[in-house]
Design an enzyme around this catalytic site. Structure first.
Site, mmCIF file in Angstrom:
data_model
loop_
_atom_site.group_PDB
_atom_site.id
_atom_site.type_symbol
_atom_site.label_atom_id
_atom_site.label_comp_id
_atom_site.label_asym_id
_atom_site.label_seq_id
_atom_site.Cartn_x
_atom_site.Cartn_y
_atom_site.Cartn_z
ATOM 1 N N ASN A 169 -8.704 1.218 6.365
ATOM 2 C CA ASN A 169 -7.710 0.965 7.402
ATOM 3 C C ASN A 169 -8.159 1.546 8.750
ATOM 4 O O ASN A 169 -8.376 0.814 9.711
ATOM 5 C CB ASN A 169 -6.350 1.569 6.973
ATOM 6 C CG ASN A 169 -5.277 1.318 8.000
ATOM 7 O OD1 ASN A 169 -5.353 0.359 8.771
ATOM 8 N ND2 ASN A 169 -4.269 2.168 8.045
ATOM 9 N N THR A 170 -8.345 2.863 8.789
ATOM 10 C CA THR A 170 -8.624 3.533 10.072
ATOM 11 C C THR A 170 -9.845 2.935 10.783
ATOM 12 O O THR A 170 -9.840 2.760 12.000
ATOM 13 C CB THR A 170 -8.846 5.050 9.829
ATOM 14 O OG1 THR A 170 -7.699 5.548 9.138
ATOM 15 C CG2 THR A 170 -9.028 5.803 11.128
ATOM 16 N N ASP A 193 0.845 -1.195 0.000
ATOM 17 C CA ASP A 193 0.000 0.000 0.000
ATOM 18 C C ASP A 193 0.884 1.251 0.000
ATOM 19 O O ASP A 193 1.766 1.382 0.854
ATOM 20 C CB ASP A 193 -0.878 -0.036 1.270
ATOM 21 C CG ASP A 193 -1.943 1.036 1.284
ATOM 22 O OD1 ASP A 193 -2.388 1.457 0.205
ATOM 23 O OD2 ASP A 193 -2.338 1.441 2.396
ATOM 24 N N ASN A 213 -10.191 0.994 -0.205
ATOM 25 C CA ASN A 213 -9.249 0.742 0.884
ATOM 26 C C ASN A 213 -9.810 1.200 2.228
ATOM 27 O O ASN A 213 -10.263 2.341 2.352
ATOM 28 C CB ASN A 213 -7.953 1.521 0.653
ATOM 29 C CG ASN A 213 -7.192 1.066 -0.571
ATOM 30 O OD1 ASN A 213 -7.643 0.199 -1.301
ATOM 31 N ND2 ASN A 213 -6.033 1.646 -0.781
HETATM 32 P P1 13P Z 1 -8.476 4.913 5.749
HETATM 33 O O1 13P Z 1 -7.408 4.752 6.789
HETATM 34 O O2 13P Z 1 -9.014 6.287 5.719
HETATM 35 O O3 13P Z 1 -9.518 3.872 5.873
HETATM 36 O O4 13P Z 1 -7.755 4.729 4.325
HETATM 37 C C1 13P Z 1 -7.064 3.535 4.053
HETATM 38 C C2 13P Z 1 -6.304 3.648 2.806
HETATM 39 O O5 13P Z 1 -6.685 4.323 1.875
HETATM 40 C C3 13P Z 1 -5.069 2.862 2.687
HETATM 41 O O6 13P Z 1 -4.380 3.120 1.522
#
Ligand code: 13P
Length: 288
Positions: A232-233, A85, A230
């Site tokens: 993550n957070t 990523d 995507n």
């Molecule tokens: P978020 O952390 O805002 O969900 O984004 C994740 C992301 O785009 C990883 O490349």
């Protein structure tokens, strides 16, 4: 099945009007939670690894070995891509050598000519090895592993130039931001997304910053060519919340509560629930 390139799953998603989730991994528990959820949902999945997370997990070789072994030991049969990523050029080379099945080279902060030159070199290597490659045009806002992007709107002409290199998928800034969106966020720019979608001729598009985008905007983005989203957070937040609740309820002090496996279990379950919820929203359930 082992690791696969993300090419086929994304082309199917773009043709089928749904998106495949990329969920970032940070440790063994997250990886296991996401793989088991994908299997339960019969959904393809992309495991995202930032350079910082790769370093934390003892390097990309360790990550690739762990994920490959987990797929085998857990009996995972749905398609799984292991994806770098926001890679630097050097990070991309390391992941190619380590056995990743998919690479993102984020050259969005370079002048377009340099972005194109570096993306082309990596595209040639990925083609030989059968790996998928994600390129980026127009930095995504917010912070990603200490790299701050300004939330640009990508130029559709530049998007076409990069898409025409033959990359598998393209991340383009459309007002999206990594992390939690500020209260005054203007939302995704669908005019720019429409122009990019037309310019790249149906090439699968990637929406970064999947945390906190309202569901209706997510669905509209998918209808306009986004085939990978995507997240993550949002997984980090539910993991933190579930772990805190477990500790605040004093459960870490009951019986064998001090067992680290027990301590991490509520967070892992919260990630399973969040990933399933996202797969439902993205429409990837049953699409393996
Ligand atoms: P978020 O952390 O805002 O969900 O984004 C994740 C992301 O785009 C990883 O490349």
């Amino acid at each position: 099945m082992g690791l696969v390139s993300a090419k086929e799953m994304l082309e199917k998603a773009a043709a089928g009007g749904y998106a495949v989730g990329q969920f970032n991994i940070n440790n063994l528990e997250w990886t296991k939670a996401i793989l088991q959820t994908a299997q339960k949902a019969n959904s393809p999945v992309i495991l995202g690894v930032s350079e910082g997370a790769g370093k934390y997990m003892c390097g990309f070789k360790t990550v690739a070995a762990m994920v490959k072994a987990m797929i085998e030991e857990l009996g995972i049969t749905v398609p799984v891509a292991l994806h770098l990523d926001h890679g630097t050029y050097e990070g991309a080379v390391k992941c190619i050598k380590a056995g990743f099945s998919s690479i993102m080279f984020d050259g969005s902060h370079y002048p377009i000519e340099e972005n194109i030159a570096k993306t082309t070199a990596l595209k040639n290597a990925c083609d030989v090895l059968g790996l998928s490659l994600e390129a980026e045009v127009g930095a995504i806002g917010g912070e990603e592993d200490g790299v701050i992007g300004g939330g640009e709107l990508a130029d559709p002409k530049e998007c076409k130039m990069v898409a025409d290199l033959g990359v598998t998928m393209l991340a383009a800034g459309i007002g999206n931001i990594h992390g939690v969106y500020p209260a005054n966020w203007k939302g995704l720019n669908f005019d720019v997304l429409t122009a990019i979608h037309e310019a790249v001729g149906g090439k699968p598009l990637v929406l970064h910053g999947g945390t906190g985008i309202p569901d209706d905007m997510v669905k509209k983005a998918i209808s306009l060519g986004v085939a990978k989203i995507n997240v993550n957070t949002e997984c980090q937040l539910v993991f933190q919340e579930a772990t805190r609740a477990y500790i605040e309820a004093g459960k870490d002090k009951q019986g064998k509560g001090f067992d680290p496996r027990k301590l991490l279990a509520p967070g892992a379950q919260a990630i399973c629930d969040k990933v399933y919820e996202k797969m439902e929203l993205f429409g990837s359930i049953g699409k393996a």
